[in-house]
Write an enzyme that holds these catalytic residues in place. Structure first.
Site, PDB file in Angstrom:
ATOM      1  NE  ARG A  15      -2.014  -1.669   3.562  1.00  0.00           N
ATOM      2  CZ  ARG A  15      -2.443  -1.812   4.823  1.00  0.00           C
ATOM      3  NH1 ARG A  15      -3.660  -1.375   5.150  1.00  0.00           N
ATOM      4  NH2 ARG A  15      -1.676  -2.348   5.746  1.00  0.00           N
ATOM      5  CE  LYS A  74       0.811  -1.904   9.650  1.00  0.00           C
ATOM      6  NZ  LYS A  74      -0.386  -2.094  10.531  1.00  0.00           N
ATOM      7  CE1 TYR A  93      -5.430   2.491  10.287  1.00  0.00           C
ATOM      8  CE2 TYR A  93      -4.343   1.984   8.208  1.00  0.00           C
ATOM      9  CZ  TYR A  93      -5.497   2.226   8.932  1.00  0.00           C
ATOM     10  OH  TYR A  93      -6.718   2.183   8.302  1.00  0.00           O
ATOM     11  CG  HIS A  95      -2.106  -0.516  15.313  1.00  0.00           C
ATOM     12  ND1 HIS A  95      -3.454  -0.561  15.610  1.00  0.00           N
ATOM     13  CD2 HIS A  95      -2.012  -0.506  13.956  1.00  0.00           C
ATOM     14  CE1 HIS A  95      -4.150  -0.586  14.477  1.00  0.00           C
ATOM     15  NE2 HIS A  95      -3.316  -0.551  13.469  1.00  0.00           N
ATOM     16  CD  GLU A 117      -3.662   3.391  15.366  1.00  0.00           C
ATOM     17  OE1 GLU A 117      -2.774   3.409  16.246  1.00  0.00           O
ATOM     18  OE2 GLU A 117      -3.447   3.683  14.161  1.00  0.00           O
TER      19      GLU A 117
END
Length: 360
Positions: A15, A74, A93, A95, A117
């Site tokens: 991506r 990411k 993102y 996390h 997120e």
């Protein structure tokens, strides 16, 4: 504003943070966009397409991270930590609650880090997580069905069954977006599906969606033990926005499952809800423990980058544009985006991340 788009370096992550169409919109608003060479190729976008829309192609990640705003997919990996710097706005993102090393690196960098997120509406919706949750939920069952085949080490179960032979049993832990989409695919395949969730209101909504095609159960230890032990495929779909996923399936319970069954833990990027699960990769997606195949790929949507990139950028672009236009003032102008702030100036701002790492 000067905006950088790096090439993703996570294993088989194809991506990219911005599509050529998004770049054209930003350039049309007088922003400068710097795209790393080959960043979009995996999603079907050539460097030439980016050049045609007004982007500047640069060779190295270092040149991308020199910019004011970096938009990616990411979280930064260790080789990228040294590229982070004060004054940088990172939008991706993250996390963090499941990754102390990354959290500490972002704190040291003094960068402003906004996580897709945790961008959250007043009603509790997660608009930048939703498109990837839809894809991950659907792929979870596809991959689960694949690894249930004998050639992949599974039990040799066809989820849909055939006349005269019962269908496979799919247990989904969590009835949110991931769980709902996993159930859609499992029901479509003809499997027997059970969804467990702690929210009775959500279970009522799922009854409206699925009717009698799905068995809906309250999530408690007794129901988890009964359903998981008899499952052919377990899908972990638990989400605590910004926080670490709770362990719902213990190692002892995994050992009670039939040999060759499969677990797909979509919550693995938030620590996972299966005690025996650890992150895997698209290159080596599964491992066996106690006779059970464990699938713990944290970037499942990376398997379908042409679809996933466009779905992601459709959702993120309005927020990217706001940051590019207003800088950090965008966080104050829009509380939805403001909730995405995780780290700024060496301090943790998101309460769930702070709870995960109270000493930082």
């Amino acid at each position: 504003m000067k905006i950088g788009v790096p090439k993703e370096i996570k294993d088989q992550e194809f991506r990219v943070g911005l599509t050529p169409a998004a770049v054209a919109s930003l350039v049309g608003r007088s922003h400068q966009v710097f795209v790393q060479m080959g960043a979009g190729v995996g999603s079907g976008f050539s460097d030439h397409e980016y050049i045609e829309t007004g982007a500047t192609i640069v060779e190295t990640a270092a040149e991308v991270y020199e910019q004011e705003l970096v938009v990616k997919v990411k979280e930064p990996l260790p080789t990228e930590y040294e590229l982070l710097h004060p004054g940088l706005i990172l939008f991706t993102y993250l996390h963090l609650a499941a990754d102390r090393q990354l959290t500490e690196a972002l704190i040291r960098s003094q960068a402003t880090c906004i996580a897709y997120e945790t961008v959250q509406t007043d009603a509790g919706h997660l608009p930048l997580l939703t498109p990837m949750s839809i894809i991950a939920g659907r792929l979870a069952v596809q991959f689960g069905a694949h690894f249930l085949t004998k050639q992949q080490g599974g039990r040799g179960v066809l989820l849909g069954g055939v006349p005269g032979v019962r269908p496979g049993r799919v247990v989904i832990l969590g009835g949110g977006m991931v769980g709902t989409e996993a159930a859609r695919i499992a029901v479509g395949l003809g499997a027997r599906v059970q969804i467990l969730d702690i929210n009775l209101e959500r279970l009522g909504e799922l009854e409206t969606i699925f009717g009698s095609r799905v068995e809906l159960l309250i999530s408690n230890p007794a129901n988890i033990i009964e359903t998981v032990a008899d499952a052919d495929l377990v899908v972990g779909a638990v989400l605590i926005p910004g926080g670490r996923a709770p362990i719902l399936v213990t190692e002892k319970l995994v050992a009670q499952m039939r040999s060759g069954s499969v677990i797909v833990d979509v919550a693995v990027d938030q620590g996972g809800c299966i005690e025996t699960m650890h992150p895997t990769s698209h290159s080596q997606p599964v491992y066996e423990k106690a006779g059970i195949l464990h699938y713990g790929v944290p970037n499942i949507p990376g398997a379908v980058p042409w679809t996933a990139t466009q779905a992601l950028v459709n959702a993120t672009f309005p927020y990217t544009s706001a940051i590019a236009t207003y800088g950090l003032d965008a966080l104050d102008k829009d509380p939805v985006l403001g909730r995405g702030l995780n780290i700024k100036g060496g301090k943790i701002y998101h309460p769930a991340v702070a709870k995960a790492f109270p000493a930082l």
